[in-house]
Enzyme design. Structure first.
Site, mmCIF file in Angstrom:
data_model
loop_
_atom_site.group_PDB
_atom_site.id
_atom_site.type_symbol
_atom_site.label_atom_id
_atom_site.label_comp_id
_atom_site.label_asym_id
_atom_site.label_seq_id
_atom_site.Cartn_x
_atom_site.Cartn_y
_atom_site.Cartn_z
ATOM 1 N N ASP A 473 0.864 -1.179 0.000
ATOM 2 C CA ASP A 473 0.000 0.000 0.000
ATOM 3 C C ASP A 473 0.902 1.229 0.000
ATOM 4 O OD1 ASP A 473 -2.303 1.631 0.462
ATOM 5 O OD2 ASP A 473 -1.669 1.756 2.558
ATOM 6 N N ASP A 672 -1.478 -0.823 6.081
ATOM 7 C CA ASP A 672 -1.693 -0.307 7.439
ATOM 8 C C ASP A 672 -3.130 0.076 7.709
ATOM 9 O OD1 ASP A 672 -1.768 1.934 5.728
ATOM 10 O OD2 ASP A 672 -1.253 3.253 7.415
ATOM 11 N N ASP A 676 -6.971 -2.225 3.823
ATOM 12 C CA ASP A 676 -6.010 -3.275 3.451
ATOM 13 C C ASP A 676 -6.324 -4.617 4.113
ATOM 14 O OD1 ASP A 676 -4.365 -1.489 1.957
ATOM 15 O OD2 ASP A 676 -3.546 -0.720 3.843
#
Length: 785
Positions: A473, A672, A676
């Site tokens: 990410d 995080d 996700d």
């Protein structure tokens, strides 16, 4: 794992005492008697009403409220009760065995140990017991061995008398020192779970019972059993085997205690007490278990932060290196979060407690490490299957050895048969086989924790080395996740400073992270902000209001189009800023474009090095982010990431993971955020940033405490080293038994005339387990990056 939910539930009850009391019935907190809400004896403490049976109980309570206020509820801290009344015990070889009191594993007979080690305890009771049994009986073992080996040559006693002396010397050794072995051996039979203790109990029991029978009733034995004027006895064999087994257990228990050093060091970070501010302004030192959410706590310079919370007064530099690995102290001001167990270095702080007990970051880390240490690696399943058949096979080989020597061996053949059968039973060690992988996992998870890498389970350690694709990410993972002001480009007729001042003045009323970055930058430049009027932030595409009598608007191009503001004069400059990965906002004053402001989320300083090392190891790195494609590509280009997926939703990330897995890739996902979480859970290995959300951490198998991507390389190196270590242990255990058992059975005798004494077999068996543990402990010093 969501330890916080349980705590919050209890805290919720604290916040609503009337509901709790109605549900449970009112109790006098001092004497425990039933009382009613109509009692004239009551007092309010910490926002709660307490009722008493008498004025005397009320007076006791008022004198020491902390002693009685929470006595009827569960303590708020996990550490102290977890190691006292609420301790859970488990088996190091069989983590599925769990109970609330000490005992022995019904499968392997090992002593159970606390899931969380005792911070105060120095040695386990079992270790002290075995040490006492070993040292108290060692002189007797030496005497009986010397007498058996040299008594005949030196003619100290008549043969029959010597036999009786050996019996008397051996009795305390076998019946007292060896009692735990026979108890565990019997339990293995009762539980139909043959193990190492089955073999030891059978071997020593057979040697001792035979020798007693030969001493008490020698006339029952044939002449072939007579040697040196008496029926041959083997008291010294039983005694030495028991002493050596005790020695091996002492060494093993001492080595096992070192594997929990990581958890002990984590537990040791927490302070024992906290200074709580009372409502009347006075202060009191209270145990950590008495701290509740909402309590105001004072932290003086040099003291540790007691629990997680928010600063409400003062400022100071806090050293968080023990938990996050951040090398420099972090400045904490009013409104900043502080983490329990970190060190306040300079100024005085007052904080409000927000997470206590099991909900603190430290407790969650301890629980994750403990959970990972007790999980079972896939490789261990193979060892478990083999060990299950191992004891039965060993007993069968011992029986075959006894009859083969008795029927076909040289004289005294039945004596040879008995001794060799005992040697086979003693040298076989399923213990080494069972400990081979759990010990490596325990040491590896502890080593990872000290490096800021928390493994949730053993499978992640084993799988991490196979990962060939890493999806990352962007925000909060590659970048810091905290937007920072970058620049202002003013239009003709305006200055950059004035444009920033107007934008910051307007943004004071906004809670958006981009607005916070602009306001912070203006204050850092010493600009004097004005008060915004008629503030409106409901459009979702920007904010509007009046500043110093001017109509000011700050937002994206959609807002400018809505207001009829021409953005073309700065369009080219704005697109260039986007190409650098920045978010661009337009500022309009009285309907005219005044400036464009750029705010960027900077890439973490450690990210380029982390990605370079991962690419060097051959990993394919893919970026998947919910941010705009232009910004994502700009960040990816700067970091050398070729494959970019921008504007993806949580479901898209999940599909990306599934697609790569269908292509045969072993996928790790690093993220995080809550968005996700599905991909983290689906990936072969999910890696969460410790600086991110709890949802992400609960979905992932690995947590990088300080959010540093270099931790992935550490985890991968630790995985490679751990699996190699487990293979070494398993190979040693298999080789040891594959070579030791045939030699003990006497297969070399026809060729070389060698026979393995049961004494040597006991020595080899005892040190096999210690060798496996010693090899596992080498992981503590292995170089990771």
């Amino acid at each position: 794992m969501d330890l916080r939910s349980d705590h919050e539930h209890r805290q919720h009850a604290h916040d609503h005492p009337s509901a709790l009391q109605r549900a449970e019935g009112l109790k006098d907190p001092v004497c425990g008697m039933d009382v009613t809400a109509q009692s004239e004896h009551h007092v309010e403490h910490a926002g709660r009403l307490f009722y008493f049976c008498s004025a005397k109980c009320r007076a006791k309570f008022v004198a020491e409220p902390a002693r009685y206020a929470y006595s009827g509820h569960e303590p708020s801290s996990v550490e102290a009760p977890a190691l006292a009344a609420g301790t859970i015990y488990t088996c190091p070889m069989h983590p599925e065995i769990r109970q609330d009191h000490p005992g022995y594993c019904p499968k392997c007979g090992m002593a159970l140990e606390p899931v969380l080690p005792d911070l105060e305890g120095e040695e386990s009771p079992e270790l002290r017991d075995f040490q006492r049994r070993f040292w108290y009986t060692l002189p007797l073992t030496v005497m009986v061995t010397v007498l058996a080996m040299f008594g005949h040559q030196l003619h100290w006693f008549e043969a029959r008398t010597q036999t009786w002396i050996e019996l008397v010397l051996s009795l305390p050794i076998v019946l007292w020192a060896g009692r735990p072995f026979f108890v565990r051996g019997w339990q293995s039979v009762v539980h139909r779970s043959p193990n190492m203790w089955t073999l030891i109990a059978l071997g020593t029991g057979a040697a001792f019972v035979y020798s007693v029978a030969a001493t008490v009733a020698p006339q029952l034995f044939p002449d072939s059993f007579v040697s040196m004027g008496r029926v041959a006895v083997y008291f010294e064999a039983a005694a030495v085997i028991i002493s050596l087994t005790l020695l091996g257990q002492v060494l093993e228990l001492k080595a096992r205690s070192q594997t929990s050093a990581a958890i002990k060091s984590l537990l040791g970070l927490a302070p024992k007490t906290a200074r709580r501010l009372r409502d009347d302004g006075t202060e009191e030192d209270v145990p950590l278990t008495h701290i509740h959410v909402g309590d105001r706590l004072r932290i003086r310079p040099g003291e540790k932060v007691p629990v997680d919370g928010t600063v409400i007064e003062g400022s100071s530099a806090v050293d968080e290196s023990m938990l996050t690995g951040e090398s420099l102290p972090v400045t904490k001001r009013v409104g900043d979060k502080v983490i329990g167990a970190t060190l306040n270095t300079s100024g005085a702080l007052v904080m409000v407690a927000e997470r206590v007990g099991s909900a603190t970051m430290l407790s969650q880390i301890v629980q994750m490490v403990a959970q990972a240490q007790r999980s079972k690696a896939p490789m261990q399943r193979m060892a478990d299957v083999v060990a299950g058949y191992f004891v039965v096979a060993t007993v069968s080989i011992a029986v075959l050895t006894f009859f083969a020597w008795g029927l076909f061996g040289p004289e005294p053949r039945w004596v040879f048969g008995l001794i060799n059968a005992v040697a086979v039973l003693i040298i076989a060690c399923p213990c080494a086989l069972g400990l081979a992988t759990p010990m490596s996992i325990m040491v590896a998870t502890g080593r990872g924790a000290t490096q800021g890498v928390l493994f949730r389970d053993a499978a992640a350690i084993e799988k991490m080395r196979q990962v060939d694709t890493l999806i990352v990410d962007k925000t909060g993972t590659l970048t810091e996740g905290r937007p920072r002001y970058q620049t202002t480009i003013a239009a003709e007729g305006f200055t950059a400073g004035e444009a920033l001042r107007l934008a910051a003045s307007l943004d004071q009323g906004s809670e958006h992270p981009l607005a916070e970055a602009i306001v912070t930058a203006a204050r850092e430049q010493g600009l004097v902000l004005s008060r915004a009027e008629e503030f409106d932030s409901h459009s979702g595409i920007g904010v509007r209001g009046r500043v110093d009598g001017h109509a000011v608007a700050l937002g994206n191009t959609a807002l400018m189009e809505q207001l009829g503001v021409d953005v073309r004069p700065l369009a080219e400059r704005a697109e260039a800023l986007r190409g650098e990965g920045a978010s661009v906002m337009h500022l309009a004053v009285d309907g005219v474009l005044a400036a464009v402001l750029a705010v960027a989320d900077p890439v973490k300083k450690t990210t380029p090095q982390a990605l370079a090392s991962l690419r060097a190891e051959g990993l394919r790195v893919v970026m998947a982010t919910g941010d705009g494609l232009t910004t994502a590509k700009a960040v990816a280009a700067r970091l050398g990431i070729d494959e970019v997926h921008g504007e993806v939703k949580p479901a898209d990330k999940l599909q990306l993971v599934e697609r790569l897995q269908r292509e045969g890739r072993i996928v790790a996902m690093a993220g995080d955020g809550i968005n996700d979480a599905p991909a983290l859970a689906k990936a072969d290995v999910g890696i969460a940033m410790g600086t991110g959300t709890d949802v992400a951490m609960n979905s992932a198998q690995i947590t990088l405490v300080k959010g540093d991507l270099r931790g992935i390389a550490v985890a991968r190196a630790l995985s490679v080293a751990t699996v190699r270590n487990m293979k070494q242990n398993l190979m040693f255990a298999f080789l040891y038994n594959a070579l030791g058992i045939p030699i003990a059975a006497g297969v070399l005798y026809p060729l070389t005339g060698w026979l393995l004494s049961p004494l040597i077999a006991a020595l080899a068996m005892s040190f096999s387990s210690a060798s496996v543990i010693g090899n596992a402990l080498r992981l503590r010093g292995v170089r990771l990056v």
